[in-house]
Enzyme design. Sequence first.
Site, PDB file in Angstrom:
ATOM      1  N   ASP A  38       7.928  -4.394   0.090  1.00  8.97           N
ATOM      2  CA  ASP A  38       7.642  -3.457   1.172  1.00  8.97           C
ATOM      3  C   ASP A  38       6.146  -3.117   1.225  1.00  8.97           C
ATOM      4  O   ASP A  38       5.549  -2.787   0.200  1.00  8.97           O
ATOM      5  CB  ASP A  38       8.463  -2.177   0.933  1.00  8.97           C
ATOM      6  CG  ASP A  38       8.566  -1.316   2.169  1.00  8.97           C
ATOM      7  OD1 ASP A  38       7.567  -1.180   2.903  1.00  8.97           O
ATOM      8  OD2 ASP A  38       9.650  -0.766   2.407  1.00  8.97           O
ATOM      9  N   THR A  74       9.798  -0.017   8.208  1.00  8.71           N
ATOM     10  CA  THR A  74      10.592  -0.683   7.179  1.00  8.71           C
ATOM     11  C   THR A  74      11.961  -1.166   7.666  1.00  8.71           C
ATOM     12  O   THR A  74      12.314  -2.338   7.509  1.00  8.71           O
ATOM     13  CB  THR A  74      10.773   0.275   5.985  1.00  8.71           C
ATOM     14  OG1 THR A  74       9.471   0.536   5.451  1.00  8.71           O
ATOM     15  CG2 THR A  74      11.655  -0.311   4.899  1.00  8.71           C
ATOM     16  N   ASP A 195       4.314  -0.363  -0.861  1.00 11.38           N
ATOM     17  CA  ASP A 195       4.429   0.647   0.194  1.00 11.38           C
ATOM     18  C   ASP A 195       4.128   2.044  -0.370  1.00 11.38           C
ATOM     19  O   ASP A 195       3.399   2.832   0.236  1.00 11.38           O
ATOM     20  CB  ASP A 195       5.840   0.608   0.785  1.00 11.38           C
ATOM     21  CG  ASP A 195       5.953   1.447   2.048  1.00 11.38           C
ATOM     22  OD1 ASP A 195       5.338   1.066   3.065  1.00 11.38           O
ATOM     23  OD2 ASP A 195       6.629   2.487   2.012  1.00 11.38           O
ATOM     24  N   HIS A 199       0.896   4.163   1.015  1.00 14.13           N
ATOM     25  CA  HIS A 199       1.005   5.474   1.675  1.00 14.13           C
ATOM     26  C   HIS A 199       0.165   6.520   0.943  1.00 14.13           C
ATOM     27  O   HIS A 199      -0.512   7.340   1.561  1.00 14.13           O
ATOM     28  CB  HIS A 199       2.460   5.952   1.699  1.00 14.13           C
ATOM     29  CG  HIS A 199       3.277   5.280   2.752  1.00 14.13           C
ATOM     30  ND1 HIS A 199       2.990   5.383   4.089  1.00 14.13           N
ATOM     31  CD2 HIS A 199       4.375   4.497   2.675  1.00 14.13           C
ATOM     32  CE1 HIS A 199       3.885   4.687   4.774  1.00 14.13           C
ATOM     33  NE2 HIS A 199       4.722   4.127   3.945  1.00 14.13           N
ATOM     34  N   ASP A 241       7.491  -6.521   4.992  1.00 19.95           N
ATOM     35  CA  ASP A 241       7.960  -6.040   6.297  1.00 19.95           C
ATOM     36  C   ASP A 241       6.808  -5.688   7.236  1.00 19.95           C
ATOM     37  O   ASP A 241       6.949  -5.768   8.450  1.00 19.95           O
ATOM     38  CB  ASP A 241       8.912  -4.851   6.120  1.00 19.95           C
ATOM     39  CG  ASP A 241       8.381  -3.774   5.174  1.00 19.95           C
ATOM     40  OD1 ASP A 241       7.329  -3.995   4.533  1.00 19.95           O
ATOM     41  OD2 ASP A 241       9.025  -2.718   5.074  1.00 19.95           O
ATOM     42  N   HIS A 242       5.654  -5.323   6.669  1.00 18.96           N
ATOM     43  CA  HIS A 242       4.510  -4.870   7.473  1.00 18.96           C
ATOM     44  C   HIS A 242       3.324  -4.664   6.555  1.00 18.96           C
ATOM     45  O   HIS A 242       3.474  -4.731   5.325  1.00 18.96           O
ATOM     46  CB  HIS A 242       4.837  -3.544   8.187  1.00 18.96           C
ATOM     47  CG  HIS A 242       5.361  -2.510   7.233  1.00 18.96           C
ATOM     48  ND1 HIS A 242       4.568  -1.879   6.308  1.00 18.96           N
ATOM     49  CD2 HIS A 242       6.621  -2.047   7.014  1.00 18.96           C
ATOM     50  CE1 HIS A 242       5.311  -1.061   5.580  1.00 18.96           C
ATOM     51  NE2 HIS A 242       6.564  -1.145   5.972  1.00 18.96           N
ATOM     52  N   HIS A 350       1.848   2.899   8.631  1.00 21.28           N
ATOM     53  CA  HIS A 350       2.153   1.675   9.387  1.00 21.28           C
ATOM     54  C   HIS A 350       3.161   2.047  10.466  1.00 21.28           C
ATOM     55  O   HIS A 350       3.587   3.198  10.538  1.00 21.28           O
ATOM     56  CB  HIS A 350       2.710   0.603   8.448  1.00 21.28           C
ATOM     57  CG  HIS A 350       3.891   1.072   7.651  1.00 21.28           C
ATOM     58  ND1 HIS A 350       5.185   0.959   8.102  1.00 21.28           N
ATOM     59  CD2 HIS A 350       3.979   1.716   6.453  1.00 21.28           C
ATOM     60  CE1 HIS A 350       6.004   1.479   7.213  1.00 21.28           C
ATOM     61  NE2 HIS A 350       5.302   1.959   6.199  1.00 21.28           N
TER      62      HIS A 350
HETATM   63  P1  AMP Z   1       8.733   3.671   5.572  1.00 24.21           P
HETATM   64  O1  AMP Z   1       7.527   3.499   4.783  1.00 24.21           O
HETATM   65  O2  AMP Z   1       8.890   5.092   6.039  1.00 24.21           O
HETATM   66  O3  AMP Z   1       8.898   2.710   6.712  1.00 24.21           O
HETATM   67  O4  AMP Z   1       9.983   3.430   4.608  1.00 24.21           O
HETATM   68  C1  AMP Z   1       9.839   2.987   3.287  1.00 24.21           C
HETATM   69  C2  AMP Z   1      10.824   3.677   2.421  1.00 24.21           C
HETATM   70  O5  AMP Z   1      12.157   3.265   2.737  1.00 24.21           O
HETATM   71  C3  AMP Z   1      10.634   3.334   0.973  1.00 24.21           C
HETATM   72  O6  AMP Z   1       9.898   4.330   0.339  1.00 24.21           O
HETATM   73  C4  AMP Z   1      12.032   3.279   0.412  1.00 24.21           C
HETATM   74  O7  AMP Z   1      12.239   4.299  -0.514  1.00 24.21           O
HETATM   75  C5  AMP Z   1      12.933   3.499   1.608  1.00 24.21           C
HETATM   76  N1  AMP Z   1      14.081   2.587   1.612  1.00 24.21           N
HETATM   77  C6  AMP Z   1      14.073   1.261   1.457  1.00 24.21           C
HETATM   78  N2  AMP Z   1      15.318   0.753   1.498  1.00 24.21           N
HETATM   79  C7  AMP Z   1      16.144   1.801   1.680  1.00 24.21           C
HETATM   80  C8  AMP Z   1      17.558   1.934   1.807  1.00 24.21           C
HETATM   81  N3  AMP Z   1      18.366   0.869   1.744  1.00 24.21           N
HETATM   82  N4  AMP Z   1      18.049   3.175   2.010  1.00 24.21           N
HETATM   83  C9  AMP Z   1      17.231   4.238   2.092  1.00 24.21           C
HETATM   84  N5  AMP Z   1      15.905   4.182   1.966  1.00 24.21           N
HETATM   85  C10 AMP Z   1      15.359   2.982   1.754  1.00 24.21           C
HETATM   86 ZN    ZN Z   2       8.126  -0.836   4.794  1.00 23.15          ZN
HETATM   87 ZN    ZN Z   3       6.033   2.638   4.409  1.00 20.11          ZN
END
Ligand code: AMP
Ligand code: ZN
Ligand code: ZN
Length: 413
Positions: A38, A74, A195, A199, A241-242, A350
């Site tokens: 990620d 994500t 990730d 952040h 993913d990005h 992102h």
């Molecule tokens: P974001 O950066 O907000 O797009 O999302 C990243 C976060 O998604 C990461 O910090 C992970 O903890 C969370 N994440 C990844 N996979 C899952 C999942 N299956 N269920 C819940 N949270 C998740």
């Molecule tokens: Zn992500």
């Molecule tokens: Zn993120």
Amino acid sequence: MKLFIQVLLFSFLAVSLAAQSNQSSQLDKPYVILISCDGYRYDYTTRFHPPNIGRFIEEGVQAASMIPSFPSKTFPNHYTIATGLYPENHGLVDNTFYDPGRGELYKISKRSAVEDGSWYGGTPLWVKAEQNGMVAASYFFVGSEAGIQGVRPSYYFPYDGYVPNEKRVEQVLQWLQLPEVQRPHFIAMYFSTMDDAGHRYGPSDEQPIQQALMELDTVLGQLFDGVKASGLPVNIIIVSDHGMVDVGPDKLINIDPLAQESQYLIANNGALAHVYLKDGANADSAYLFLKSRENHFKAWRSAEFPAYRTGGKNPRLGDFILIPEFGYYLSDSRRIAQVRNNNFKQGGEHGFDPEFLEMHAIFYANGPAFKTGLAIPSFRNIHVYPLICRILGLPIPPGIDGKEEVLRGILKD
Ligand code: AMP
Ligand code: ZN
Ligand code: ZN
């Protein structure tokens, strides 16, 4: 105590769901491990030279970058990689969105939604495999905890970000040691290390990003060694993913004043916010109101926003979307106060239009199916799905957005 119960529960899940077995026609197929890192931005490898990943690339295939789908968040992008569909077509249009038909909100912190297969369209790779009598496994890949079309991977775990990366690798290597009838041919796994660091510190902060990358590289090295020792024909594909861009605390835009308007609901994802008109609301006046409040962001009709590649018509996108200037981020009073009081460190974000290079992801591949020492240009992440179907000899669902021709040339003949 709580941890102990979780460990028990996890072991139970992993064992009790290991019901599926490979049909005889699948036993001689190769293996694929799809690894998601990620937030691994496309340029981290050349900036920081992680040794194990470096060797993996030298002996395999690398893309200049992998172009995420919009929004570069994500959940939409993992599920695009898993299904070969754009987010508007698989339905997971953002990390947080509203479904006007259901009258319900989906968000990644809401377990009941994340584990409910009725939110998820398309046929993810592990479902395709299981439907064809091939055992699949997932260690935390987005969507794999939900019964999609009533199907989950034979082996999976409910998401828990605290599980150490080493444990994930050990489990994957154990899956490869199972008797061949139970051994999964498709394995997906997930690491959030890059990730998390991106952040917190922002992608330009060299030292902590490098440190996170070296930690990730070490566990990937353990995986590569274990796979090699297994002697099995395993193809490893590493994607992200990005990417990530610096968004400092001074670039947060408070949209609370907009959210108080009674004509619509807002689902804010930072790099974009979805605006859903309530029944009886006047679309033109709501649009004009949003336009009149533009300040380092713009209001768009969803169907007119160019980054949606299939027309922006899914009702989950909302009637309008708010798009901040690149490098700004839509926020709220609570979060801004947390950042100002130093209770929350704001470094990178992102979600922005994938046309910005900073949002680009990675694609690296290595294994008996792949050519060696090959570099290819950037391509869109919808095309990974048909590549994996081809390696595993699984039928490609008709009508998906990804095209097999795009990546066919990276495979040995
Ligand atoms: P974001 O950066 O907000 O797009 O999302 C990243 C976060 O998604 C990461 O910090 C992970 O903890 C969370 N994440 C990844 N996979 C899952 C999942 N299956 N269920 C819940 N949270 C998740
Ligand atoms: Zn992500
Ligand atoms: Zn993120």
